[in-house]
Design a protein around this motif. Structure first.
Motif, short mmCIF file in Angstrom:
data_model
loop_
_atom_site.label_atom_id
_atom_site.label_comp_id
_atom_site.label_asym_id
_atom_site.label_seq_id
_atom_site.Cartn_x
_atom_site.Cartn_y
_atom_site.Cartn_z
N ASN A 28 -57.38 -25.27 13.84
CA ASN A 28 -57.40 -26.69 13.46
C ASN A 28 -57.95 -27.57 14.59
OD1 ASN A 28 -56.21 -26.03 10.98
ND2 ASN A 28 -54.14 -26.28 11.79
N LEU A 29 -57.50 -27.30 15.81
CA LEU A 29 -57.91 -28.14 16.94
C LEU A 29 -59.33 -27.87 17.39
CD1 LEU A 29 -54.60 -28.13 19.05
CD2 LEU A 29 -55.38 -29.77 17.32
N SER A 30 -59.90 -26.78 16.93
CA SER A 30 -61.29 -26.49 17.28
C SER A 30 -62.25 -27.51 16.67
CB SER A 30 -61.68 -25.08 16.81
OG SER A 30 -61.65 -25.00 15.39
N LEU A 31 -61.75 -28.31 15.70
CA LEU A 31 -62.57 -29.37 15.11
C LEU A 31 -62.74 -30.56 16.05
CD1 LEU A 31 -61.05 -29.42 11.49
CD2 LEU A 31 -63.19 -28.35 12.24
N LEU A 32 -61.93 -30.64 17.09
CA LEU A 32 -62.04 -31.76 18.04
C LEU A 32 -63.35 -31.70 18.80
CD1 LEU A 32 -58.41 -31.69 19.47
CD2 LEU A 32 -59.42 -33.58 18.19
N PRO A 33 -64.01 -32.84 19.00
CA PRO A 33 -65.27 -32.84 19.75
C PRO A 33 -65.07 -32.76 21.26
CG PRO A 33 -64.75 -35.06 19.02
CD PRO A 33 -63.71 -34.16 18.42
N GLY A 34 -63.83 -32.93 21.71
CA GLY A 34 -63.54 -32.89 23.15
C GLY A 34 -62.31 -32.04 23.45
N ASP A 35 -61.67 -32.33 24.58
CA ASP A 35 -60.52 -31.52 24.98
C ASP A 35 -59.31 -31.81 24.09
OD1 ASP A 35 -58.56 -33.53 26.40
OD2 ASP A 35 -60.57 -34.05 27.11
N TRP A 36 -58.31 -30.94 24.19
CA TRP A 36 -57.15 -31.00 23.30
C TRP A 36 -56.03 -31.91 23.81
CZ3 TRP A 36 -56.15 -25.25 21.49
CH2 TRP A 36 -57.31 -24.79 20.83
N SER A 37 -56.22 -32.54 24.96
CA SER A 37 -55.16 -33.36 25.54
C SER A 37 -54.88 -34.60 24.71
CB SER A 37 -55.52 -33.77 26.97
OG SER A 37 -56.72 -34.54 26.97
N ILE A 38 -55.77 -34.92 23.77
CA ILE A 38 -55.57 -36.08 22.90
C ILE A 38 -54.51 -35.80 21.84
CG2 ILE A 38 -57.31 -35.45 21.16
CD1 ILE A 38 -58.14 -38.39 21.08
N VAL A 39 -54.16 -34.54 21.63
CA VAL A 39 -53.26 -34.13 20.55
C VAL A 39 -51.82 -34.03 21.05
CG1 VAL A 39 -52.65 -32.25 18.97
CG2 VAL A 39 -55.03 -32.93 19.26
N GLN A 40 -50.92 -34.52 20.22
CA GLN A 40 -49.48 -34.38 20.49
C GLN A 40 -48.80 -33.82 19.24
OE1 GLN A 40 -46.74 -37.06 22.94
NE2 GLN A 40 -46.48 -37.87 20.89
N LEU A 41 -47.96 -32.81 19.43
CA LEU A 41 -47.20 -32.23 18.33
C LEU A 41 -45.77 -32.76 18.38
CD1 LEU A 41 -48.39 -28.51 18.43
CD2 LEU A 41 -49.34 -30.42 17.13
N GLU A 42 -45.30 -33.29 17.25
CA GLU A 42 -43.94 -33.81 17.16
C GLU A 42 -43.08 -32.86 16.33
OE1 GLU A 42 -43.61 -37.77 15.72
OE2 GLU A 42 -45.11 -38.59 17.09
N LEU A 43 -41.98 -32.39 16.90
CA LEU A 43 -41.05 -31.58 16.15
C LEU A 43 -39.63 -32.03 16.43
CD1 LEU A 43 -40.63 -28.06 17.78
CD2 LEU A 43 -41.86 -29.88 18.89
#
Length: 505
Positions: free
Chosen positions: A357-372
């Motif tokens: 899923n995150l491979s769709l990002l055009p840049g690094d993954w630090s923009i993503v946060q997972l909430e659980l």
């Protein structure tokens, strides 16, 4: 002892006795007999004695084996409670007695919340030990006039004869739930589970075993639908609710196949600068006939029926695609938060799912946060930790959602790579007027500060709530006071207006 083992023992004894008999019996007879006639009589007696002795031994050992087998057929081998079959037989007797003496009877079905996660993540041995502890708690709680049985897996049944309703039953159920919550998994002392309970009453809810069990099952389903550690007493409307849930499940499967689901975005704001720090992505379902269906009506159904991972994948891929097409990623939107479930971490393959899923990002993954949630983190702890630590190496951030509503200890949660705590909106709602909520929020903020964690308060709807949180040092705020969830076009316009206003200042 199984019949096969009993037969092996009998055969062994028969062989040993036969060898001893052949070796020594004739010598003994010749020593006793003085003439041939007496010898013949003694030999005849010897033969019959051997047959009688081996027959008695055979009867005795097979009798013990059958008793043992009957006991196993009536009781659960792990907990020594009666099994489902024997529970129904004894419940029949209890119902007959209650009917003859015009007395009420209560049937309780107990189901543990998240028990499978113990087997999956701590081990089968730990799961068996936990079930034995639960069985002991059931015996201690229902000590008088009760029938207790274990059905399948983590489901138990209790029949309370001469039940006083609700003066006696409800307090007992609440006491049981408290005691179960106090049980700790021996290999994981910080992990404890809760239980849901469904209750049906004789003769009000049914006068046969099956109708009472069906009623209690529907009540249990309602309790589980309401969340962990709930109890429900059967109501006639529950049958209709169950039908509605079944229909909703079928509709949800169709919604996934027919693109009826969509995503919206709720901005989060820096409490001091009033700038957007990120957005939380939320799921929406517009049913073709029923219209808008709130997430709290279908997310749990999705979790219970194995659809939640498909929903998570849809939300992540859809949001990344939309935000990227609008040019918002890494610019006006510095962080994107996704809600994830315990089911999203069932195995190490979850890491590959997230990576795809995150491979769709055009840049690094630090923009993503997972909430659980706390509960989700603990139910699948080992797998959650492995997957999150792997993703953290790629820059993904982690937030604990609804913090303060679970039963976890911070020492356990600290084993996860957490950067943020979200204060649940139930504590924010009355924060300006409820002293206890205010103290709890101050405690969370102080704790987070000591651990260098960011804190977000959700559900901020009034200026009084915002003022309190800002004064106490809450880092970020989220709620209707600042912005409602909105579609991607509205979000782009909203962020553009904010940028324009900032430039004008």
């Amino acid at each position: 002892m199984s019949p096969r083992k009993a037969a092996a023992i009998v055969a062994s004894i028969y062989v040993v006795m036969g060898l001893l008999w052949i070796r020594f019996s004739d010598q003994a007879l010749y020593a006793i007999a003085a003439d041939s006639a007496l010898l013949t009589e003694l030999q005849t007696f010897k033969g019959w004695a051997y047959v009688v002795i081996t027959g008695v031994l055979l009867y005795f050992l097979v009798f013990l084996a059958l008793i043992r087998e009957r006991s196993l057929s009536e009781r659960d081998n792990l907990t020594q409670l009666v099994n489902r079959h024997m529970f129904r037989r004894e419940l029949e007797v209890e119902l007959q007695f209650a009917e003859e003496h015009d007395q009420p009877l209560a049937l309780l079905l107990v189901n543990l919340d998240g028990f499978k996660q113990i087997n999956n993540n701590v081990g089968l041995k730990a799961g068996d030990e936990y079930l034995q502890d639960v069985a002991n708690v059931l015996r201690e709680t229902f000590v008088q006039q009760s029938l207790i049985g274990r059905f399948d897996g983590d489901e138990f049944g209790i029949a309370l004869s001469s039940a006083l309703w609700p003066q006696a039953v409800i307090p007992l159920v609440e006491q049981l739930q408290q005691r179960i919550r106090a049980i700790q998994v021996r290999e994981r002392p910080n992990l404890s589970l809760t239980a849901c309970v469904g209750i049906s009453l004789f003769p009000r809810d049914g006068q046969s075993i099956q109708t009472l069990i069906d009623a209690a099952t529907l009540a249990l389903d309602e309790a589980k639908s309401a969340g962990p550690n709930q109890q429900r007493t059967y109501k006639s409307a529950y049958g209709e609710f169950a039908t509605q849930r079944s229909r909703l499940l079928l509709d949800l499967k169709a919604a996934l196949a027919e693109d009826q689901l969509s995503v919206v975005y709720q901005p989060q704001f820096d409490s001091k600068k009033h700038t957007v720090t990120g957005v939380e992505v939320l799921i929406r379902w517009q049913h073709p006939q029923q219209g808008f269906i709130p997430p709290d009506q279908f997310i749990q159904i999705a979790e219970q029926n194995g659809l939640i991972t498909e929903i998570t994948d849809f939300v992540m891929r859809q949001a990344i695609t939309e935000l990227n097409e609008q040019g918002l990623l890494y610019n006006d939107v510095p962080r994107v938060s996704f809600n994830v479930s315990a089911a999203d971490f069932i195995s190490d393959r979850s890491r590959d799912r997230f990576a795809r899923n995150l491979s769709l990002l055009p840049g690094d993954w630090s923009i993503v946060q997972l909430e659980l949630t706390e509960t989700a983190a603990l139910l699948n702890f080992d797998s959650v930790r492995r997957v999150l630590q792997s993703l953290r190496e790629r820059g993904v951030q982690v937030s604990i959602d609804d913090f303060g509503t679970g039963y976890s200890s911070l020492s356990t949660l600290r084993q996860l790579p957490i950067q943020e705590l979200k204060i649940d909106q139930s504590f924010v709602r009355d924060i300006a007027s409820n002293m206890n909520d205010a103290k709890l929020v101050r405690t969370i903020l102080a704790m987070a500060k000591a651990l260098h964690m960011r804190v977000v308060a959700e559900g901020v709807e009034t200026s009084a709530q915002a003022s309190f949180l800002i004064h106490e040092g809450c880092h970020e705020l989220q709620g209707y006071l600042y912005a409602k969830p909105m579609g991607i076009i509205q979000l782009a316009t909203f962020l553009k207006n904010l940028r324009s206003n900032k430039n004008q200042v």
